[in-house]
Design a protein around this motif. Sequence first.
Motif, PDB file in Angstrom:
ATOM      1  N   PRO A  77       0.839  -1.212   0.000  1.00 18.59           N
ATOM      2  CA  PRO A  77       0.000   0.000   0.000  1.00 18.59           C
ATOM      3  C   PRO A  77       0.876   1.266   0.000  1.00 18.59           C
ATOM      4  O   PRO A  77       1.994   1.262   0.517  1.00 18.59           O
ATOM      5  N   VAL A  78       0.328   2.332  -0.572  1.00 20.96           N
ATOM      6  CA  VAL A  78       1.088   3.571  -0.763  1.00 20.96           C
ATOM      7  C   VAL A  78       1.634   4.110   0.553  1.00 20.96           C
ATOM      8  O   VAL A  78       2.770   4.545   0.644  1.00 20.96           O
ATOM      9  N   LEU A  79       0.779   4.057   1.606  1.00 20.01           N
ATOM     10  CA  LEU A  79       1.187   4.619   2.888  1.00 20.01           C
ATOM     11  C   LEU A  79       2.417   3.903   3.444  1.00 20.01           C
ATOM     12  O   LEU A  79       3.348   4.534   3.948  1.00 20.01           O
ATOM     13  N   ILE A  80       2.410   2.585   3.326  1.00 21.00           N
ATOM     14  CA  ILE A  80       3.559   1.826   3.824  1.00 21.00           C
ATOM     15  C   ILE A  80       4.800   2.178   3.017  1.00 21.00           C
ATOM     16  O   ILE A  80       5.895   2.359   3.555  1.00 21.00           O
ATOM     17  N   GLN A  81       4.610   2.312   1.693  1.00 25.38           N
ATOM     18  CA  GLN A  81       5.745   2.689   0.848  1.00 25.38           C
ATOM     19  C   GLN A  81       6.308   4.050   1.268  1.00 25.38           C
ATOM     20  O   GLN A  81       7.516   4.247   1.325  1.00 25.38           O
ATOM     21  N   PHE A  82       5.381   4.987   1.558  1.00 25.06           N
ATOM     22  CA  PHE A  82       5.805   6.315   1.970  1.00 25.06           C
ATOM     23  C   PHE A  82       6.573   6.244   3.294  1.00 25.06           C
ATOM     24  O   PHE A  82       7.633   6.855   3.464  1.00 25.06           O
ATOM     25  N   GLY A  83       6.032   5.439   4.213  1.00 25.06           N
ATOM     26  CA  GLY A  83       6.709   5.266   5.501  1.00 25.06           C
ATOM     27  C   GLY A  83       8.112   4.713   5.297  1.00 25.06           C
ATOM     28  O   GLY A  83       9.079   5.195   5.881  1.00 25.06           O
ATOM     29  N   ARG A  84       8.199   3.702   4.420  1.00 23.07           N
ATOM     30  CA  ARG A  84       9.502   3.089   4.166  1.00 23.07           C
ATOM     31  C   ARG A  84      10.446   4.131   3.544  1.00 23.07           C
ATOM     32  O   ARG A  84      11.624   4.221   3.899  1.00 23.07           O
TER      33      ARG A  84
END
Lengths: 569, 322
Positions: free
Chosen positions: B59-66
């Motif tokens: 998911p985009v949010l997890i990618q952003f967090g990473r």
Amino acid sequence: MSLLEIKDMRVEFPSRRGSVTAVRDVDFELASGEILGIVGESGAGKSTIANAILGLLEPPGIMPKGEVSLDGERIDGLPIELMRKIRGKRIGMIFQDPLTSLNPLQTIEEQLVETIRVHLQLSESKAKKHAISMLDQVGIPEPDIRIKHYPHQFSGGMRQRVVIALSLCAKPEVILADEPTTALDVSIQAQILDLMRKLVRDTGVGMIIITHDMGVISEICDRVMVMYRGDVVETGPTKKILGNPDHPYTQSLISAVPRADKRMDRFPLVEYIEAAGTPHKPIDVQNHWLGGARNFGKSENEFLLSVKDLEMRFTTVRSMFKSRRRYLKAVDKVSFDIRPGEVLGLVGESGSGKSTVARLICGIYKPFAGQVIFDGTDLTSLGSRREVNVHRRQMQMIFQDPFSSLNSRMRVVDIVAEPIKFHRLASSNSEVLAIVDDLLDHVGLGAAAGKKFPHEFSGGQRQRISIARALATRPRFLICDEPTSALDVSIQAQVLNLLKDLQEELQLTMLFISHDLPVIRQVCDRVAVMRDGKLVEEANTEDLFNKPQNEYTRHLLELMPRLHSHAAK
Amino acid sequence: MLFFIGRRLYQAVLVMLTVALIAFAMFQYVGDPVANLAGQETTLADRELLKERLGLNDPVLIQFGRFIANAVQGDFGISYRMRVPVRDLIAERFPATLELSIMSAFLALLVGIPMGVYTALNRDSWLSRSFMTLSLIGISLPTFLIGIFLILFFGVMLQWLPTFGRGEVVDLGWWSTGMLTSSGWRSMIMPAITLAIFQMTLIVRLIRAEMLEVLRTDYIKFARARGLSERSISFSHALKNTLVPVITIIGLQIGSLIAFAIITESVFQWPGMGLLFIQAIGEVDIPIMSAYLLLIGFVFVVINLIVDILYYTIDPRLRVEK
């Protein structure tokens, strides 16, 4: 031998279009322990004299002729290094605005110590001791703590005391005070004048006070010199000049000062002032556009405007938590009523909240609580813009500063036409222009004024433009916020005459805000006194001036300079 | 004071998060990272594998967090073209740009402030008039032209200074500096002057205008009327008051020196970030672009923080008492 002697002084400001003579052939002397007042209206050249004495003329000003002698020695034309030893050390100067005459980035101590050490050979610690004793002498409480503070941490009156301490710290023989109390409230003004009188008595310095205020002159000066457009018109003892002046200019100047002791119908017409011109063709208000749509005081309501428990708060400390927020109650439960055709005066010192009340009434601020009822409608409850505009049209404001309240990039005709067009009060463009011409003529400017820009007019004329603009919506209610306090007395007299005429002719209802009690007495039917956001007394003008009920009102009345009674003594 | 800095830091973090979002969005929406990495003969299965390995299926949010977690540790991924970690590329290039920018900022301030003060104090002298005319030329001539002229005169005709590169550099392990060798210094002179000239003229004009304003104020008149020396009036009273509004603009200008040294770097083939960035744009090398974006955002935020703190120490009116 006199302390300071000026002979044949002439000051010119050369420019491309020929040179302007600001001061012409001025002679005077000042003795030790004497206070000489130089009085005149703006452009009279009074400040220029002070600057010329110190060699501080603004470029391109020059003094082509004249002598300045201090203690018998010529000091004009001295080389800059020697002149610096006179400035501050032998001649001190006090400026008008205490808010801007101190360096904001340095503590009082740094500024005092630097000045002291430039002139007196003192060590750092001795200079500091001297600085503290100076602050004590000018009446600053806890001087050893306050000396560490920055200018912005002092109130206006306290700052002026600091300025005085700075001018006196090298023990000068002469002090030039340029409008030393003009920017201050009456009660502070009284304190500062007391202080200056005491300093002159104790130290025996000679003092020149430059002012436009006859009240200040009558309070403090031994002798007065009256100036008009660069010339000295009359010099003499204060009592003689104020009570029995010889020169017609002095006479007209004194007659223009609002009397505190009785109400007069109009200010006697003053010659010697800028041509204001009477209207070329009188307007029959009953038939003219200006008088139309106006039921001339026949309102169904007893009061045109009622203010009920009005409250306004400004946040002084922001916080996310309600309990930690701090507010300043600028207006605290203020209530009053104004009948149609009545002029109510609102008096108070700076910070009393009087201008805030004006802004609340005309909707610039939204009240925190309370009601503003105009002609039976509660303005605070109105929702739509259209409803608000209908009422706003009937209510207009005239501001204090004639320089910043007009858009300098618009022609006068557009400034006055704008409200007519906005409220769609005329059917065609040519009608609008005809109305604007009539309005400008009616306020004494002449229709030709419309083609010019505001900067081409003087302060008084600009204030007339503001009045014309206010009339352009055919208002029933005018709010005048210190309309004349930025003007010279003679111009003030003219503008007040104009406002009075308009008020009678159009049966305007007015809220007249001022700090100047004599002006209030001349203009208003009733007076309300404000202090710290609260209304302390409200009475008919004559009652309030003759038998004030409230302690604070009495205090204000006592401080009021009484020029005419002084002169009669 | 602490509260003040705390609030500014909090705002700085918000700004950085926003910049990170934009940098991240570039990754996501400008071009397809897989297409950039994969060659023509990569199979569909391999592409899927690559996608999975790069975490593009999360998911985009997890990618952003990473993305943020990596960025904080200095990991900006691998350059598409050069197949080297972006971190190494930047570590190699950043010192060059920073040394050049700081050098020219010093030059601009050291020359610009005294010139501004001089032209304000002696408004009508012929020297200030010629300064003002020169500054007009400095503002209107494009940077690359000045650089090319310098190369022509001092590099080609007189052969005094090297025309490109950084000269010899000394590697300190975490930083490679040209400031320790004479050839490094000599290579620095022309690019630094080229970069400084525009800022210098701006500072001269800014200081002059502000100072003229301050010299008209009442407190300067009052200082004169107290007989203080001209020296004290000009420097300790007037100049300090002049600096308050000027600091903000100077701060932002220094930021832009670092961020936009691109033209100068291309003219002198200076191995800095600007050159890297230009190449990255040409090759759509998104990891480099987004790392550059983040880094420049960070530089500006830090400079702004410094400006705020300077403000606070210079102007006592900001230190509101409770």
